[in-house]
Design a protein around this motif. Structure first.
Motif, PDB file in Angstrom:
ATOM      1  N   VAL A  74       0.897  -1.167  -0.142  1.00  0.00           N
ATOM      2  CA  VAL A  74      -0.131   0.027   0.074  1.00  0.00           C
ATOM      3  C   VAL A  74       0.881   1.435   0.030  1.00  0.00           C
ATOM      4  N   ARG A  75       0.962   2.071  -1.052  1.00  0.00           N
ATOM      5  CA  ARG A  75       1.635   3.167  -1.191  1.00  0.00           C
ATOM      6  C   ARG A  75       1.050   4.448  -1.068  1.00  0.00           C
ATOM      7  N   ARG A  76      -0.044   4.342  -1.887  1.00  0.00           N
ATOM      8  CA  ARG A  76      -0.988   5.632  -1.818  1.00  0.00           C
ATOM      9  C   ARG A  76      -2.312   5.540  -1.358  1.00  0.00           C
ATOM     10  N   ALA A  77      -2.869   6.337  -0.512  1.00  0.00           N
ATOM     11  CA  ALA A  77      -3.916   6.322   0.192  1.00  0.00           C
ATOM     12  C   ALA A  77      -4.871   7.607   0.130  1.00  0.00           C
ATOM     13  N   ALA A  78      -6.031   7.225  -0.257  1.00  0.00           N
ATOM     14  CA  ALA A  78      -6.928   8.456  -0.691  1.00  0.00           C
ATOM     15  C   ALA A  78      -7.400   8.763   0.749  1.00  0.00           C
ATOM     16  N   LEU A  79      -7.685   9.891   1.040  1.00  0.00           N
ATOM     17  CA  LEU A  79      -8.296  10.815   2.160  1.00  0.00           C
ATOM     18  C   LEU A  79      -9.318  11.659   1.738  1.00  0.00           C
ATOM     19  N   VAL A  80     -10.744  11.186   1.811  1.00  0.00           N
ATOM     20  CA  VAL A  80     -11.831  11.898   1.462  1.00  0.00           C
ATOM     21  C   VAL A  80     -12.121  12.687   2.885  1.00  0.00           C
ATOM     22  N   VAL A  81     -12.151  14.245   2.622  1.00  0.00           N
ATOM     23  CA  VAL A  81     -12.499  14.962   3.741  1.00  0.00           C
ATOM     24  C   VAL A  81     -13.708  15.792   3.440  1.00  0.00           C
ATOM     25  N   ILE A  82     -14.827  15.491   4.401  1.00  0.00           N
ATOM     26  CA  ILE A  82     -16.194  16.055   4.155  1.00  0.00           C
ATOM     27  C   ILE A  82     -16.253  17.340   5.289  1.00  0.00           C
ATOM     28  N   ALA A  83     -16.332  18.426   4.705  1.00  0.00           N
ATOM     29  CA  ALA A  83     -16.559  19.591   5.439  1.00  0.00           C
ATOM     30  C   ALA A  83     -17.862  20.469   5.094  1.00  0.00           C
ATOM     31  N   ALA A  84     -18.007  21.533   5.368  1.00  0.00           N
ATOM     32  CA  ALA A  84     -19.109  22.561   4.828  1.00  0.00           C
ATOM     33  C   ALA A  84     -18.458  23.291   3.709  1.00  0.00           C
ATOM     34  N   ASP A  85     -19.673  23.972   3.013  1.00  0.00           N
ATOM     35  CA  ASP A  85     -19.646  24.768   2.100  1.00  0.00           C
ATOM     36  C   ASP A  85     -19.604  26.386   2.757  1.00  0.00           C
ATOM     37  N   ARG A  86     -20.111  26.376   3.809  1.00  0.00           N
ATOM     38  CA  ARG A  86     -20.126  27.636   4.698  1.00  0.00           C
ATOM     39  C   ARG A  86     -19.691  27.479   6.042  1.00  0.00           C
ATOM     40  N   GLY A  87     -19.496  28.832   6.596  1.00  0.00           N
ATOM     41  CA  GLY A  87     -18.950  28.748   7.777  1.00  0.00           C
ATOM     42  C   GLY A  87     -20.154  29.332   8.951  1.00  0.00           C
ATOM     43  N   LEU A  88     -19.576  29.577   9.852  1.00  0.00           N
ATOM     44  CA  LEU A  88     -20.701  30.270  11.072  1.00  0.00           C
ATOM     45  C   LEU A  88     -21.586  28.931  11.437  1.00  0.00           C
ATOM     46  N   ALA A  89     -20.814  27.834  11.851  1.00  0.00           N
ATOM     47  CA  ALA A  89     -21.309  26.456  12.423  1.00  0.00           C
ATOM     48  C   ALA A  89     -20.251  26.099  13.465  1.00  0.00           C
ATOM     49  N   GLY A  90     -19.865  27.162  14.236  1.00  0.00           N
ATOM     50  CA  GLY A  90     -18.996  26.684  15.528  1.00  0.00           C
ATOM     51  C   GLY A  90     -17.821  26.088  15.182  1.00  0.00           C
ATOM     52  N   GLY A  91     -17.578  24.936  15.860  1.00  0.00           N
ATOM     53  CA  GLY A  91     -16.305  24.240  15.251  1.00  0.00           C
ATOM     54  C   GLY A  91     -16.595  23.244  14.523  1.00  0.00           C
ATOM     55  N   TYR A  92     -17.344  22.958  13.825  1.00  0.00           N
ATOM     56  CA  TYR A  92     -17.702  22.005  12.877  1.00  0.00           C
ATOM     57  C   TYR A  92     -16.673  21.851  11.838  1.00  0.00           C
ATOM     58  N   ASN A  93     -16.190  22.603  11.202  1.00  0.00           N
ATOM     59  CA  ASN A  93     -15.224  22.739  10.067  1.00  0.00           C
ATOM     60  C   ASN A  93     -13.802  22.414  10.762  1.00  0.00           C
TER      61      ASN A  93
END
Length: 299
Positions: A74-93
């Motif tokens: 295993v040489r390459r690992a994909a990392l899918v990062v799911i965040a938000a399109d907007r802010g103003l959500a506290g510490g979510y992002n």
């Protein structure tokens, strides 16, 4: 004194306008989070059942499928990062991105090259600001994801997983998202999406328990070809729904806190303005009394 009163009144108007915005955003998030929770409840049993079905076929058949086969190197690992399109959500992002950084560091310590796949404008801006490369991005739907969005992500990840690493492929796929626990608790979580992790047949059976016997119709190969892409899409869709519910819950809580703080500021500036006005009236009365006394003495 008059200038001070005008300043306080201007601040009251400014904070009142901000309060209207935060209150509106709180109400919008509250109305949407109910539907998001319902979508999570409806999709989770299907995703689990599909995972167990695909795992059962992979476990009880001798078929070696590209999406279930562990690669030796295993040489390459994909990392899918799911965040938000907007802010103003506290510490979510911030929490999601912090978890992604921890996972990426762990994968690098294992000698793997991390290939980011980003979902949400906040994740894209986080990587772009730091001038980091990433393989793909998907934005514009984090608050209300559709299955078509998950299918597009799943197809790209499946293609890159099947492709050789020399041609830009990856050897495994990890997904970082925020799992919705309750309105006050949203937990960043990471799962390994590919290759498929077996969830049946791992534990030893009890003394009076036997493993089920499976007969595949059509062949196990055809079943895996049909089930595994649906498994990938369903798991990604469930992760997107969990993240959407978490984002809306975090935004509702953050906007409620902002509205409460705005109310406190309005009370504070109203009190200061009243005190300044009272001091101004007292000063005017003192000046009038002093003038009247001066006139009386002059006579």
């Amino acid at each position: 004194m008059g200038a001070q009163i005008r300043e306080y009144r201007q601040r009251i108007r400014s904070v009142s306008a901000t309060k209207k915005i935060t209150r509106a955003m709180e109400l919008m998030a509250a109305s949407r989070v109910v539907r998001a929770q319902q979508a999570v409840r409806e999709s989770t049993p299907y995703a689990r059942a599909l995972t167990r079905a695909a795992s059962a076929v992979a476990t009880y058949s001798d078929e070696a499928h590209p999406l279930t086969t562990e690669k030796e190197d295993v040489r390459r690992a994909a990392l899918v990062v799911i965040a938000a399109d907007r802010g103003l959500a506290g510490g979510y992002n911030a929490n999601a991105l912090k978890e992604a950084e921890a996972v990426a560091a762990r994968l690098r310590d294992e000698g793997k090259e991390v290939v980011p796949y980003l979902v949400g404008r906040r994740a894209v801006s986080y990587y772009s600001f730091r001038k980091r490369d990433y393989a793909a991005e998907w934005t514009g739907f984090t608050e209300k994801p559709a299955f078509e969005d998950a299918r597009r992500i799943g197809e790209r990840l499946t293609e890159d997983f099947i492709r050789d690493t020399e041609d830009g492929g990856v050897d495994e796929v990890h997904v970082v998202f925020t799992r919705f626990v309750s309105m006050v608790s949203q937990v960043p979580e990471v799962i390994r999406l590919l290759p498929l992790e077996v969830v049946e047949g791992v534990e030893e059976p009890d003394a009076d328990e036997v493993f089920p016997l499976y007969e595949f119709e059509p062949s196990a190969e055809e079943l895996l070809d049909t089930l595994l892409p649906r498994y990938v899409n369903a798991r990604i869709f469930n992760c997107l729904l969990q993240a959407a519910a978490s984002e809306l819950a975090a935004r509702q809580r953050a906007m409620k806190s902002a509205t409460d703080n705005a109310e406190e500021l309005i009370k504070k500036y109203t009190r200061l303005a009243n005190q300044a006005r009272q001091a101004e009236i007292t000063q005017e009365i003192s000046e009038i009394s002093g003038g009247a006394s001066a006139l009386a003495e002059s006579k």
